[in-house]
Design a protein around this motif. Structure first.
Motif, mmCIF file in Angstrom:
data_model
loop_
_atom_site.group_PDB
_atom_site.id
_atom_site.type_symbol
_atom_site.label_atom_id
_atom_site.label_comp_id
_atom_site.label_asym_id
_atom_site.label_seq_id
_atom_site.Cartn_x
_atom_site.Cartn_y
_atom_site.Cartn_z
ATOM 1 N N ARG A 78 -36.621 138.648 32.700
ATOM 2 C CA ARG A 78 -37.071 140.065 32.203
ATOM 3 C C ARG A 78 -35.434 141.240 33.014
ATOM 4 N NH1 ARG A 78 -42.070 139.531 31.739
ATOM 5 N NH2 ARG A 78 -43.111 140.797 30.160
ATOM 6 N N ILE A 79 -35.083 140.966 33.559
ATOM 7 C CA ILE A 79 -33.346 141.353 34.155
ATOM 8 C C ILE A 79 -32.327 140.677 33.512
ATOM 9 C CG2 ILE A 79 -32.151 141.247 36.542
ATOM 10 C CD1 ILE A 79 -35.056 141.720 37.949
ATOM 11 N N ALA A 80 -32.238 139.714 33.283
ATOM 12 C CA ALA A 80 -32.108 138.677 32.491
ATOM 13 C C ALA A 80 -31.351 139.290 31.143
ATOM 14 C CB ALA A 80 -32.161 137.669 33.020
ATOM 15 N N GLY A 81 -32.681 140.334 31.052
ATOM 16 C CA GLY A 81 -31.872 140.352 29.414
ATOM 17 C C GLY A 81 -33.388 140.169 28.160
ATOM 18 N N ILE A 82 -34.409 139.695 28.503
ATOM 19 C CA ILE A 82 -34.823 138.603 27.334
ATOM 20 C C ILE A 82 -35.663 139.250 26.140
ATOM 21 C CG2 ILE A 82 -37.198 138.466 28.867
ATOM 22 C CD1 ILE A 82 -36.830 135.700 27.913
ATOM 23 N N SER A 83 -36.641 140.421 26.665
ATOM 24 C CA SER A 83 -36.774 140.872 25.280
ATOM 25 C C SER A 83 -35.262 141.787 24.409
ATOM 26 C CB SER A 83 -37.430 142.565 26.048
ATOM 27 O OG SER A 83 -38.196 141.813 26.805
ATOM 28 N N ARG A 84 -34.265 142.375 24.528
ATOM 29 C CA ARG A 84 -33.276 142.927 24.709
ATOM 30 C C ARG A 84 -33.048 141.697 23.532
ATOM 31 N NH1 ARG A 84 -31.044 144.042 29.311
ATOM 32 N NH2 ARG A 84 -29.631 142.947 29.087
ATOM 33 N N GLU A 85 -32.642 140.516 23.906
ATOM 34 C CA GLU A 85 -31.981 139.290 23.980
ATOM 35 C C GLU A 85 -32.596 138.992 22.847
ATOM 36 O OE1 GLU A 85 -29.530 136.203 22.570
ATOM 37 O OE2 GLU A 85 -28.896 137.789 24.625
ATOM 38 N N ILE A 86 -33.828 139.471 22.374
ATOM 39 C CA ILE A 86 -34.792 138.259 21.649
ATOM 40 C C ILE A 86 -34.842 139.583 19.776
ATOM 41 C CG2 ILE A 86 -37.425 138.229 20.817
ATOM 42 C CD1 ILE A 86 -37.684 136.765 23.327
ATOM 43 N N GLU A 87 -34.836 141.073 20.695
ATOM 44 C CA GLU A 87 -35.201 142.208 19.791
ATOM 45 C C GLU A 87 -33.799 141.610 19.000
ATOM 46 O OE1 GLU A 87 -36.033 145.254 21.765
ATOM 47 O OE2 GLU A 87 -38.336 144.788 21.625
ATOM 48 N N ALA A 88 -32.224 142.005 19.616
ATOM 49 C CA ALA A 88 -31.230 141.596 18.873
ATOM 50 C C ALA A 88 -31.218 140.151 17.998
ATOM 51 C CB ALA A 88 -29.969 141.051 19.851
ATOM 52 N N MET A 89 -32.005 139.468 18.063
ATOM 53 C CA MET A 89 -32.316 138.471 16.754
ATOM 54 C C MET A 89 -32.474 139.073 15.835
ATOM 55 S SD MET A 89 -32.652 135.600 19.533
ATOM 56 C CE MET A 89 -32.909 134.176 17.962
ATOM 57 N N GLY A 90 -33.678 140.060 15.730
ATOM 58 C CA GLY A 90 -34.290 140.561 14.405
ATOM 59 C C GLY A 90 -35.894 140.398 14.838
ATOM 60 N N HIS A 91 -35.967 139.731 15.815
ATOM 61 C CA HIS A 91 -37.194 139.789 15.726
ATOM 62 C C HIS A 91 -37.936 140.631 17.162
ATOM 63 C CE1 HIS A 91 -36.660 135.662 15.259
ATOM 64 N NE2 HIS A 91 -36.205 134.783 16.275
ATOM 65 N N SER A 92 -39.408 140.713 16.347
ATOM 66 C CA SER A 92 -40.064 142.108 16.904
ATOM 67 C C SER A 92 -40.800 142.139 18.542
ATOM 68 C CB SER A 92 -40.840 142.844 16.406
ATOM 69 O OG SER A 92 -41.978 141.445 16.191
ATOM 70 N N VAL A 93 -40.749 142.677 19.751
ATOM 71 C CA VAL A 93 -41.425 142.075 21.151
ATOM 72 C C VAL A 93 -42.437 142.627 21.487
ATOM 73 C CG1 VAL A 93 -41.263 141.413 23.430
ATOM 74 C CG2 VAL A 93 -39.057 140.860 21.712
ATOM 75 N N THR A 94 -43.824 142.361 21.123
ATOM 76 C CA THR A 94 -44.866 142.424 22.421
ATOM 77 C C THR A 94 -45.858 142.759 23.437
ATOM 78 O OG1 THR A 94 -46.096 142.799 20.036
ATOM 79 C CG2 THR A 94 -47.192 143.897 21.637
ATOM 80 N N GLU A 95 -45.246 143.474 25.017
ATOM 81 C CA GLU A 95 -44.998 142.675 25.686
ATOM 82 C C GLU A 95 -47.113 142.779 25.803
ATOM 83 O OE1 GLU A 95 -44.368 142.400 28.111
ATOM 84 O OE2 GLU A 95 -42.634 142.996 27.875
ATOM 85 N N LEU A 96 -47.450 141.304 26.050
ATOM 86 C CA LEU A 96 -49.235 141.490 25.720
ATOM 87 C C LEU A 96 -50.245 141.221 27.470
ATOM 88 C CD1 LEU A 96 -50.977 141.219 22.979
ATOM 89 C CD2 LEU A 96 -50.860 138.734 23.853
ATOM 90 N N GLY A 97 -48.974 141.417 28.000
ATOM 91 C CA GLY A 97 -49.476 141.202 29.467
ATOM 92 C C GLY A 97 -49.130 140.280 31.005
ATOM 93 N N THR A 98 -48.865 141.057 32.016
ATOM 94 C CA THR A 98 -49.375 140.343 32.284
ATOM 95 C C THR A 98 -49.560 139.953 33.707
ATOM 96 O OG1 THR A 98 -46.489 141.590 33.274
ATOM 97 C CG2 THR A 98 -47.177 140.155 34.994
ATOM 98 N N LEU A 99 -50.439 138.233 33.986
ATOM 99 C CA LEU A 99 -51.762 138.271 35.180
ATOM 100 C C LEU A 99 -50.737 137.558 36.855
ATOM 101 C CD1 LEU A 99 -52.761 135.495 32.776
ATOM 102 C CD2 LEU A 99 -54.123 137.946 33.598
ATOM 103 N N THR A 100 -51.655 138.097 37.588
ATOM 104 C CA THR A 100 -50.302 137.754 38.812
ATOM 105 C C THR A 100 -51.450 137.410 39.854
ATOM 106 O OG1 THR A 100 -49.556 139.886 38.830
ATOM 107 C CG2 THR A 100 -49.717 138.855 40.519
ATOM 108 N N ALA A 101 -51.319 136.468 40.144
ATOM 109 C CA ALA A 101 -52.402 135.694 40.770
ATOM 110 C C ALA A 101 -52.382 135.910 42.371
ATOM 111 C CB ALA A 101 -51.983 133.955 40.792
ATOM 112 N N GLY A 102 -53.230 135.929 43.247
ATOM 113 C CA GLY A 102 -53.368 136.818 44.423
ATOM 114 C C GLY A 102 -52.080 136.009 45.221
ATOM 115 N N GLY A 103 -51.485 135.886 46.616
ATOM 116 C CA GLY A 103 -51.223 135.830 47.068
ATOM 117 C C GLY A 103 -51.225 134.982 48.101
ATOM 118 N N LEU A 104 -50.136 133.705 48.638
ATOM 119 C CA LEU A 104 -50.703 132.477 49.435
ATOM 120 C C LEU A 104 -51.436 133.160 50.725
ATOM 121 C CD1 LEU A 104 -49.821 129.802 49.536
ATOM 122 C CD2 LEU A 104 -48.629 130.096 51.007
ATOM 123 N N GLU A 105 -50.976 133.969 51.011
ATOM 124 C CA GLU A 105 -52.051 134.528 52.241
ATOM 125 C C GLU A 105 -52.909 134.804 52.193
ATOM 126 O OE1 GLU A 105 -47.092 134.814 51.800
ATOM 127 O OE2 GLU A 105 -49.114 135.705 50.951
#
Length: 302
Positions: free
Chosen positions: A31-58
């Motif tokens: 995301r910091i590298a601009g993935i959504s921006r890059e895809i949208e600049a190509m004329g595609h639309s981007v929907t954020e569907l969600g983030t899954l986060t696993a439990g921490g190792l600890e």
């Protein structure tokens, strides 16, 4: 620039399937590298569907040494399956950002399950330095990210295979392999999965190998899933990966694989996995990953 697609972006922050920490931060780096921006600049639309986060190792129970963190890996795979299924039901192309390769147990199964009621199957092109075809009794580490393709082919821990194969060996190829365990070699031969090793790619060139992989992936299927592990690339250009192995694909070879996937017209879903920002140099591997996704979604040089 390729046809317009509705892209559903799914982030899976998990590193419990891997031996080394840090790939759970991969989606943030992309995301910091601009993935959504890059895809949208190509004329595609981007929907954020969600983030899954696993439990921490600890705080997560490691469980059996043969299947480390099985409960949590299975839980994240189920969540990934649900989100990928949702995106396909909405008519979107799922783009999964990882995270370690254990997430594919959920993503690929969801794509297969989506097409199953239509009595259609899917192919898989697994771009990876490793075949990820260990089973619990052959794995030297017990890390589940090294078992995910075996699981998708119906072999391994029943809680992960759910009693059936998601893909057929004749529609499955591994591209870029250069680090295989003895148990994996046996299963590859037994099942007839096509593995394009780096030495074959050196000898024949990446283009005919990818053409052959596409032919297998599309033979009687509804299309194919591209699972791109960034460790397929040479660590000199992609240092920020979970398990680097010297002697991988070059920058251009990586792009050609993605460009050919796009030009085939049969790419139904894709994922980019094993990005480890902890080992990266100024986010260069993430930036490279964004470029590869763009190529797979139709970006061309001319």
């Amino acid at each position: 620039m390729g046809n317009h697609r509705d892209i559903a972006l799914i982030s899976v922050s998990i590193d419990l399937g891997a031996g080394r920490r840090g790939v759970d931060m991969g989606p943030s780096a992309l995301r910091i590298a601009g993935i959504s921006r890059e895809i949208e600049a190509m004329g595609h639309s981007v929907t954020e569907l969600g983030t899954l986060t696993a439990g921490g190792l600890e705080t997560t129970e490691a469980g059996e040494s043969e299947l480390r963190f099985l409960d949590e890996v299975a839980h994240v795979a189920e969540g990934t399956h649900a989100l990928v299924g949702q995106s396909l039901d909405r008519g979107c192309t799922p783009l999964v950002l990882g995270g370690d390769h254990s997430l594919s147990i959920g993503s690929v199964a969801a794509v297969a399950d989506h097409y199953r009621p239509q009595e259609a199957s899917i192919g898989v092109i697994w771009v990876d330095a490793h075949a990820d075809m260990n089973r619990p009794h052959t794995s030297p580490s017990g890390n589940i990210h090294g078992m995910s393709l075996a699981v998708l082919l119906g072999h391994g821990e029943p809680r992960l295979t759910r009693g059936r194969a998601s893909v057929r060996a004749e529609n499955t190829s591994v591209l870029g392999a250069r680090s295989l365990d003895a148990g994996e070699k046996r299963l590859i031969r037994e099942l007839g999965v096509r593995v394009f090793t780096m030495s074959e790619i050196d000898e024949r060139g990446v283009a005919p190998c990818m053409d052959e992989a596409l032919e297998r992936a599309n033979a009687g299927t509804a299309g194919f899933h591209l699972s791109f592990d960034l460790d397929a690339l040479d660590p000199r250009i992609a240092p920020g990966v979970g398990t680097p192995v010297r002697g991988g694909l070059t920058y251009r070879e990586g792009h050609l694989v993605c460009e050919k996937a796009s030009r085939s017209g049969t790419l139904v879903s894709l994922e980019l996995v094993e990005l480890n920002p902890v080992l990266d140099d100024r986010n260069q591997t993430a930036q490279l990953g964004v470029g590869l996704v763009a190529s797979a979604l139709g970006a061309t040089i001319l």
